[in-house]
Design a protein around this motif. Structure first.
Motif, PDB file in Angstrom:
ATOM      1  N   SER A  74      -5.242   5.064  -0.024  1.00  0.00           N
ATOM      2  CA  SER A  74      -4.632   4.854  -1.134  1.00  0.00           C
ATOM      3  C   SER A  74      -5.200   3.309  -1.503  1.00  0.00           C
ATOM      4  N   PRO A 130       4.492   9.467  -3.833  1.00  0.00           N
ATOM      5  CA  PRO A 130       3.300   9.867  -3.246  1.00  0.00           C
ATOM      6  C   PRO A 130       3.437  11.229  -2.156  1.00  0.00           C
ATOM      7  N   GLN A 184      -2.702   2.136  -7.063  1.00  0.00           N
ATOM      8  CA  GLN A 184      -1.833   3.215  -6.953  1.00  0.00           C
ATOM      9  C   GLN A 184      -1.074   4.085  -7.875  1.00  0.00           C
ATOM     10  N   ALA A 204       0.758  -1.370  -0.177  1.00  0.00           N
ATOM     11  CA  ALA A 204       0.094   0.000  -0.003  1.00  0.00           C
ATOM     12  C   ALA A 204       0.934   1.342   0.092  1.00  0.00           C
ATOM     13  N   ALA A 205       0.540   2.286  -0.862  1.00  0.00           N
ATOM     14  CA  ALA A 205       1.120   3.569  -1.047  1.00  0.00           C
ATOM     15  C   ALA A 205       1.108   4.189   0.309  1.00  0.00           C
TER      16      ALA A 205
END
Length: 99
Positions: free
Chosen positions: A25, A97, A32, A19-20
């Motif tokens: 997200s 990100p 992503q 997961a980002a």
């Protein structure tokens, strides 16, 4: 010696390979990539960038110095490896990100 962490046993953190590190997200690499606005080229990678490989089917985190961390698969140890060689040949893109 400490036991190696695996993709399925690593503790949850803001920077897991699944997961980002942004709230809300998507939990897959393709999602992503689409969700993060700042796209990054191979030449402009910076620590913290998410690197996507295999047609956006795999994600890892660039840590600098020509290395990245990723979970190669369920039950396999998380690895810190060179981005040169096979990683370069499977690279599809990267995102930054938080930008």
């Amino acid at each position: 010696m400490a036991q190696a962490r695996t993709a399925s046993t690593a503790p949850a953190s803001p920077c897991t390979c699944g997961a980002a590190p942004e709230s809300n997200s998507p939990h897959n690499a393709a999602g992503q990539y689409r969700a993060v606005r700042t796209k990054v080229s191979w030449r402009n990678l910076k620590p913290g960038d998410l690197m996507l490989l295999y047609g956006y089917g795999h994600v890892g985190i660039y840590v600098g110095g020509g290395r990245w961390v990723h979970a190669p698969g369920k039950g396999r140890p998380v690895r810190k490896e060179s981005i040169h060689g096979w990683v370069r040949s499977k690279f599809n893109g990267a995102v930054r990100p938080g930008m």
